[in-house]
Design a protein around this motif. Structure first.
Motif: not given
Length: 471
Positions: A29-34, A43-45, A204-206
């Motif tokens: 969320q912190a990486a994608t929202i902005p 592309i969210g992995q 990319r997030v684990k």
């Protein structure tokens, strides 16, 4: 950690997020929202359970023009269960923003959906086949869509939906924003990204590790039609003090609660359709021990604080590891040990492996008990109750009659008769449980074989009578 208050969100969204109990954004969320708020293709992995629905849902709702009554956002999901789950979360996020969200999926009356589409929803969440059906009927107009989300793209690939997705994409404006989320990145998914996305940003997030150290975890592999009899026998053998049974849908919860009562258990269900007053009433009875088994959906059980739950039964395995951890976390509280048993159909074993990888704990296979073992379990429960009553005392008023019995009959026969009167014999009364579609086939990497290319499009659930002999 990033707080939602640091993400430049509107007061309406911040109120909704706070009401949902969230303060800090997950990594995705912190990486994608902005990035999404800037209009970037993404592309969210990420695995399911990392919070990706809010990652794409929050910026999407922020961008909805409330004066525009056309469809402005679309989310494509592989299954009706996920479509419903996503639409419910979007509704909660957009509640204060007054955004209209509609889910469309196979298995639901299409005329009902057509009527709902005329109420001018602003966001559509749906499965590929049903979305395409509405497009082909000329009912679904997507020319005003500015944001398109492909959720769990690898699952849609496994289910053979790539052609449907490409057909849908050809009906959406080329200048849209596209967000694609996938746990893995096989070549066909990369090709879709190359063809339909503009310089996408890769996030990319684990999945975070989630541990449940004090809970014994077991699984039972069973066919859908066998699960209720297995549950009945487990309840008889284990005799839990307080138990929660989790079902995937509201219908499932209602039918399980009714079926358990038919079989002689004290059970009630809670789900999102119940009024708050009814929900609180059921929970009060459960906490006071007036009912033995609570049947619940994931949404209804979030945030439940109930002490004394000894067993959790996952009648349906959840689609994501986070829901699994939330479910079994209802037991093993305050340092106590608990037991969780998950029913898995053969084609859902891939989901079991995903849960094990996330929790870093292998589940132990359990053999389903037989009816004879269930009967023995109930006899032993009666024996324990007699023993507890003797230890408690206060039986002086019964001693005189007890001596008369022992003078007239053999002591073993007297004890056997008392056990018979006290013991709940296993009940095989036929019950009706609607078969739910299993989760989409997920490849079990511990086994050979490839996932199926498609899955029962349009298949309706059947009703089945459960009255089967032991395995």
């Amino acid at each position: 950690m990033t707080k939602f208050s640091e993400l430049d969100l509107s007061p309406a969204i911040l109120r909704a997020v706070k009401r949902m109990g969230f303060e800090e954004a997950s990594p995705i969320q912190a990486a994608t929202i902005p990035l999404s708020m800037e209009g970037r293709d993404i592309i969210g992995q990420a695995q399911t359970g990392t919070g990706k629905t809010a990652a794409f849902g929050i910026p999407l709702i922020e961008k909805i023009d409330h004066r525009n009554h056309h469809i402005q956002g679309m989310i494509i999901a592989p299954t009706r269960e996920l479509a419903i789950q996503v639409s419910e979360e979007l509704y909660r996020i957009g509640q204060d923003s007054h955004v209209r969200v509609l889910a469309v999926y196979g298995g639901q009356d299409i005329q009902r959906q057509i009527r709902a589409l005329k109420s001018r929803p602003q966001i559509i969440v749906g499965t590929p086949g049903r979305i395409l059906d509405h497009i082909n009927r000329g009912i679904l107009k997507l020319d005003k869509v500015h944001t398109l989300v492909l959720d769990e793209a690898d699952e849609m690939l496994n289910m053979g939906f790539i052609d449907d997705i490409e057909a849908i994409l050809s009906n959406v404006p080329e200048d849209r924003q596209t967000l694609l989320f996938s746990a893995t990145m096989p070549d066909p998914i990369r090709k879709i990204a190359e063809r339909f996305m503009r310089n996408p940003e890769l996030v990319r997030v684990k999945a975070k590790e989630m541990t449940v150290p004090l809970i014994e975890q077991y699984y039972i592999k069973a066919q859908e039609r066998e699960k209720f009899d297995v549950l009945s026998r487990l309840l008889d053998v284990q005799s839990p003090d307080l138990a929660i049974v989790f079902g995937r849908t509201k219908r499932r919860v209602d039918e399980l609660a009714n079926a358990l009562n038919v079989r002689g258990y004290l059970a009630e269900g809670i789900h999102g359709d119940l009024s708050q007053a009814k929900r609180l009433s059921v929970l009060k009875k459960f906490k006071e021990g007036k009912i033995d088994v609570l049947v619940a959906t994931d949404v209804a059980a979030r945030g439940l604080d109930i002490s004394g739950v000894t067993h959790v039964y996952n009648y349906d395995i959840p689609q994501d590891p986070e829901s699994y951890v939330h479910r079994i976390g209802r037991t093993g509280r305050a340092g106590r040990e608990g037991m969780a048993i998950t029913f898995v159909t053969p084609r859902e074993m891939g989901y079991l492996r995903t849960v094990e990888q996330t929790t870093r704990k292998r589940m132990t296979p359990m053999r389903p008990p037989t009816w004879d073992e269930a009967f023995e379990g109930q006899q032993r429960l009666s024996m324990e109750r007699i023993g507890d009553t003797i230890k408690e005392g206060n039986i002086d008023e019964y001693l005189a009659v007890a001596k008369e019995l022992l003078e007239a009959y053999d002591p073993v026969q007297v004890t056997a008769a008392a056990l018979k009167l006290m013991t709940k014999e296993p009940d095989k009364t036929p019950v009706h449980i609607t078969e739910e579609r299993p989760l989409p086939h997920k490849k079990d990497h511990n086994r050979r074989g490839k996932p199926s290319s498609s899955y029962n499009k349009g298949r309706k659930p059947r009703r089945t009578t459960t009255n089967r002999k032991p395995y």
